[in-house]
Design a protein around this motif. Sequence first.
Motif, PDB file in Angstrom:
ATOM      1  N   ARG A  11       0.810  -1.214   0.000  1.00  0.00           N
ATOM      2  CA  ARG A  11       0.000   0.000   0.000  1.00  0.00           C
ATOM      3  C   ARG A  11       0.842   1.262   0.000  1.00  0.00           C
ATOM      4  O   ARG A  11       0.323   2.364  -0.148  1.00  0.00           O
ATOM      5  N   GLN A  12       2.147   1.095   0.230  1.00  0.00           N
ATOM      6  CA  GLN A  12       3.088   2.213   0.278  1.00  0.00           C
ATOM      7  C   GLN A  12       2.670   3.240   1.335  1.00  0.00           C
ATOM      8  O   GLN A  12       2.619   4.444   1.082  1.00  0.00           O
ATOM      9  N   THR A  13       2.394   2.728   2.536  1.00  0.00           N
ATOM     10  CA  THR A  13       1.943   3.594   3.625  1.00  0.00           C
ATOM     11  C   THR A  13       2.816   3.434   4.857  1.00  0.00           C
ATOM     12  O   THR A  13       3.440   2.387   5.074  1.00  0.00           O
ATOM     13  N   TYR A  14       2.828   4.489   5.663  1.00  0.00           N
ATOM     14  CA  TYR A  14       3.546   4.496   6.939  1.00  0.00           C
ATOM     15  C   TYR A  14       2.529   4.551   8.087  1.00  0.00           C
ATOM     16  O   TYR A  14       1.481   5.199   7.987  1.00  0.00           O
ATOM     17  N   SER A  15       2.866   3.875   9.188  1.00  0.00           N
ATOM     18  CA  SER A  15       2.048   3.910  10.398  1.00  0.00           C
ATOM     19  C   SER A  15       2.979   3.700  11.592  1.00  0.00           C
ATOM     20  O   SER A  15       4.132   3.268  11.420  1.00  0.00           O
ATOM     21  N   PRO A  16       2.523   4.022  12.813  1.00  0.00           N
ATOM     22  CA  PRO A  16       3.382   3.814  13.989  1.00  0.00           C
ATOM     23  C   PRO A  16       3.852   2.369  14.090  1.00  0.00           C
ATOM     24  O   PRO A  16       3.079   1.433  13.888  1.00  0.00           O
ATOM     25  N   GLY A  17       5.139   2.193  14.403  1.00  0.00           N
ATOM     26  CA  GLY A  17       5.725   0.854  14.481  1.00  0.00           C
ATOM     27  C   GLY A  17       5.575   0.227  15.850  1.00  0.00           C
ATOM     28  O   GLY A  17       5.242   0.891  16.835  1.00  0.00           O
ATOM     29  N   MET A  18       5.870  -1.070  15.917  1.00  0.00           N
ATOM     30  CA  MET A  18       5.684  -1.799  17.165  1.00  0.00           C
ATOM     31  C   MET A  18       6.649  -1.334  18.251  1.00  0.00           C
ATOM     32  O   MET A  18       6.318  -1.384  19.438  1.00  0.00           O
ATOM     33  N   ARG A  19       7.820  -0.872  17.883  1.00  0.00           N
ATOM     34  CA  ARG A  19       8.744  -0.360  18.895  1.00  0.00           C
ATOM     35  C   ARG A  19       8.146   0.880  19.557  1.00  0.00           C
ATOM     36  O   ARG A  19       8.251   1.052  20.781  1.00  0.00           O
ATOM     37  N   LEU A  20       7.514   1.731  18.759  1.00  0.00           N
ATOM     38  CA  LEU A  20       6.858   2.908  19.308  1.00  0.00           C
ATOM     39  C   LEU A  20       5.680   2.504  20.193  1.00  0.00           C
ATOM     40  O   LEU A  20       5.447   3.111  21.243  1.00  0.00           O
ATOM     41  N   VAL A  21       4.952   1.463  19.797  1.00  0.00           N
ATOM     42  CA  VAL A  21       3.842   0.970  20.605  1.00  0.00           C
ATOM     43  C   VAL A  21       4.344   0.474  21.958  1.00  0.00           C
ATOM     44  O   VAL A  21       3.744   0.756  22.999  1.00  0.00           O
ATOM     45  N   ARG A  22       5.473  -0.254  21.949  1.00  0.00           N
ATOM     46  CA  ARG A  22       6.033  -0.748  23.214  1.00  0.00           C
ATOM     47  C   ARG A  22       6.458   0.405  24.112  1.00  0.00           C
ATOM     48  O   ARG A  22       6.225   0.391  25.329  1.00  0.00           O
TER      49      ARG A  22
END
Length: 264
Positions: free
Chosen positions: A59-70
């Motif tokens: 989809r060529q999209t960016y979203s918050p990553g799992m490291r940021l979620v942690r």
Amino acid sequence: MAGDGTIGKACDVLEQVAAFERPVRFGELLESSAFPKATLYRFLQSLTNQGMLHYEPERQTYSPGMRLVRLAHSAWTQSSLAPIARPYLDALSQETGETVHLAQLDSGQVLYVDKRNAQRPIEMYSEAGKVGPAYCTGVGKAMMAHLDEAQLKKTISQQSFHRFTDKTLASEEALRADLELIRSRGYAVDDEEHEPGIICISCPILTTGGRMLGALSVTGSTGRMDFEQLESWVPRVRRVAEQIGTEAQAWRFPEGQQNRMQAT
């Protein structure tokens, strides 16, 4: 953010991605970015490589990553009042039947860290994790009223004083007068100052030494109640705020620890 260099700029990009509240394409980010195309792309690549952002190739999209979620989860459990306040919010919500908010100050703005919806929910701006203005919300004013003068002056300088409704306090003079009233009576009100039809009462969450930790509010709608009904809950909200403040001080925000931090 200029004084924060590369780290500050990277944080700006993270906030920009998060603000969309959905996966976002590079072109969308570029349209509202303060950075040139190559610079924005470099930040996005670095943040993705570090796990702070997630890139979806199809989809060529960016979203918050799992490291940021942690990291966000860790901040929520270590720095937020929410884990401590959860049972108190549950009980207050069941007792009042109205919307209950828990908030803390973040860079001069209100950060809603938890929320309980009313038995008959009403549409409003606030949601857990959202940031709102401090000068025209009950929780914001309750917290501002218990800052020392240096902190208050800085926080006031961060307010936009945008007029959301005809009841919005749109100047520093009007705000300071209201804060003085809040200090004298011990609670704040939002009389349709942020959203038409939305009213609330709010009490600060303080340590026994008077240090401000956050604020608690009960919110209703003018369509089904007036201020006299809402203000009848002030004694109960005040007691709950005191309970949260006492437990938070003993467990997570001890006065001694704060004093050591200020001395370093």
